[in-house]
Design an enzyme around this catalytic site. Sequence first.
Site, short mmCIF file in Angstrom:
data_model
loop_
_atom_site.label_atom_id
_atom_site.label_comp_id
_atom_site.label_asym_id
_atom_site.label_seq_id
_atom_site.Cartn_x
_atom_site.Cartn_y
_atom_site.Cartn_z
N ASN A 22 0.97 -1.34 -0.01
CA ASN A 22 0.11 -0.08 0.09
C ASN A 22 0.96 1.16 -0.11
O ASN A 22 0.54 2.32 -0.41
CB ASN A 22 -1.08 -0.03 1.25
CG ASN A 22 -2.26 -0.85 0.64
OD1 ASN A 22 -3.04 -0.43 -0.05
ND2 ASN A 22 -2.28 -1.85 1.41
N ARG A 99 0.36 -2.28 14.84
CA ARG A 99 0.24 -2.07 16.28
C ARG A 99 -0.92 -1.23 16.79
O ARG A 99 -1.24 -0.03 15.93
CB ARG A 99 1.34 -0.95 16.63
CG ARG A 99 2.89 -1.66 16.69
CD ARG A 99 3.10 -2.45 17.73
NE ARG A 99 3.19 -1.91 18.91
CZ ARG A 99 3.08 -2.47 20.18
NH1 ARG A 99 3.36 -3.96 20.15
NH2 ARG A 99 2.84 -2.07 21.33
N HIS A 117 -8.34 -1.22 5.95
CA HIS A 117 -8.50 -2.27 6.34
C HIS A 117 -8.85 -3.37 5.14
O HIS A 117 -9.85 -2.95 4.78
CB HIS A 117 -9.42 -2.06 7.60
CG HIS A 117 -9.84 -3.53 8.41
ND1 HIS A 117 -8.98 -4.21 9.21
CD2 HIS A 117 -10.66 -4.48 8.22
CE1 HIS A 117 -9.42 -5.27 9.46
NE2 HIS A 117 -10.61 -5.44 8.95
N ASP A 153 -10.46 -0.60 14.62
CA ASP A 153 -10.94 -0.74 12.95
C ASP A 153 -12.29 -0.01 13.06
O ASP A 153 -13.23 -0.45 12.74
CB ASP A 153 -10.94 -2.12 12.77
CG ASP A 153 -9.57 -2.69 12.39
OD1 ASP A 153 -8.72 -2.00 12.00
OD2 ASP A 153 -9.35 -4.01 12.74
N GLU A 180 -5.50 -5.80 -4.36
CA GLU A 180 -5.40 -5.00 -5.89
C GLU A 180 -6.59 -3.79 -5.69
O GLU A 180 -6.16 -2.62 -6.03
CB GLU A 180 -5.99 -5.67 -7.09
CG GLU A 180 -5.01 -6.35 -7.93
CD GLU A 180 -5.62 -7.06 -9.20
OE1 GLU A 180 -5.54 -8.16 -8.92
OE2 GLU A 180 -6.32 -6.24 -9.95
C1 GAR Z 1 -3.10 -4.97 4.01
O1 GAR Z 1 -3.87 -5.74 3.54
C2 GAR Z 1 -3.78 -3.85 4.74
O2 GAR Z 1 -5.23 -3.77 4.54
C3 GAR Z 1 -3.67 -4.73 5.93
O3 GAR Z 1 -2.41 -5.12 5.97
C4 GAR Z 1 -2.13 -5.42 4.70
C5 GAR Z 1 -0.43 -4.49 4.54
O4 GAR Z 1 -0.30 -4.83 3.24
N1 GAR Z 1 -3.96 -4.07 7.29
C6 GAR Z 1 -4.67 -4.38 8.30
O5 GAR Z 1 -5.16 -5.53 8.34
C7 GAR Z 1 -4.77 -3.19 9.48
N2 GAR Z 1 -5.86 -3.99 10.34
P1 GAR Z 1 1.07 -3.97 2.71
O6 GAR Z 1 2.22 -3.99 3.87
O7 GAR Z 1 1.56 -4.80 1.51
O8 GAR Z 1 0.65 -2.75 2.45
#
Ligand code: GAR
Length: 222
Positions: A22, A99, A117, A153, A180
């Site tokens: 992201n 965290r 999320h 969340d 994606e």
């Molecule tokens: C993503 O899917 C994000 O939505 C999720 O962790 C992943 C991080 O991926 N976040 C959570 O679950 C937060 N509660 P990335 O490091 O490749 O962006």
Amino acid sequence: MEKLKPLEKLKLGVLISGRGSNLQALIDATADPAFPAEIVLVISNKADAGGLLRAQAAGVATKVIPHKEFSSREAFDTALDDTLRAAGVGLVCLAGFMRLLSAKFATSWHDRLINIHPSLLPSFKGLDSHGQALTAGVRFSGCTVHFVRPEMDAGPIILQAAVPVHDGDDEDILAARILEAEHRCYPLAIRLIAEGRVTIEGEIVRIANGKFADSPLLNPIG
Ligand code: GAR
């Protein structure tokens, strides 16, 4: 003719814990000179987060603040807060930051702190949202970009993408399909905020001149 001074961009601080896909989507979006926000700092609570390399490759400043070196959550959050403010950050973006933040931190960045999320909140909060979606048998899951409130969340929803769930999906397949969508949603949500089009009325987000989808999504379709 006198050159117009460029408008000041919204300064983003991005918090990560892992691979940073992201973050990469934000790096790619902000590379466009017309994008109304810029990343001024990436902070990771883990020294080995892959996202740090992505930031460094793009010439973005990084800082590691290892949570394990702090005696309490509050002390860690104070260090985060000080670092973000010193960098002049205007909007904190959680991008796979694993965290929990203290209520004090969430309150002090009220309406200046957003998260992505991987579910259609308020469904499937917390860890393992994909496993929760598969267990529930929903035909759509997706992702949500929202303002952060002290509860986990939770907070006003800015934007969501619905992603179909297929028979036979496992958690990895569903996570990849949702990821994606995440990469499209996060830059778009930040753009709406940076353009000054997002307001919060009684914990409901309104988007000035928003273009909204108008057709129902079906799944399965036959
Ligand atoms: C993503 O899917 C994000 O939505 C999720 O962790 C992943 C991080 O991926 N976040 C959570 O679950 C937060 N509660 P990335 O490091 O490749 O962006």
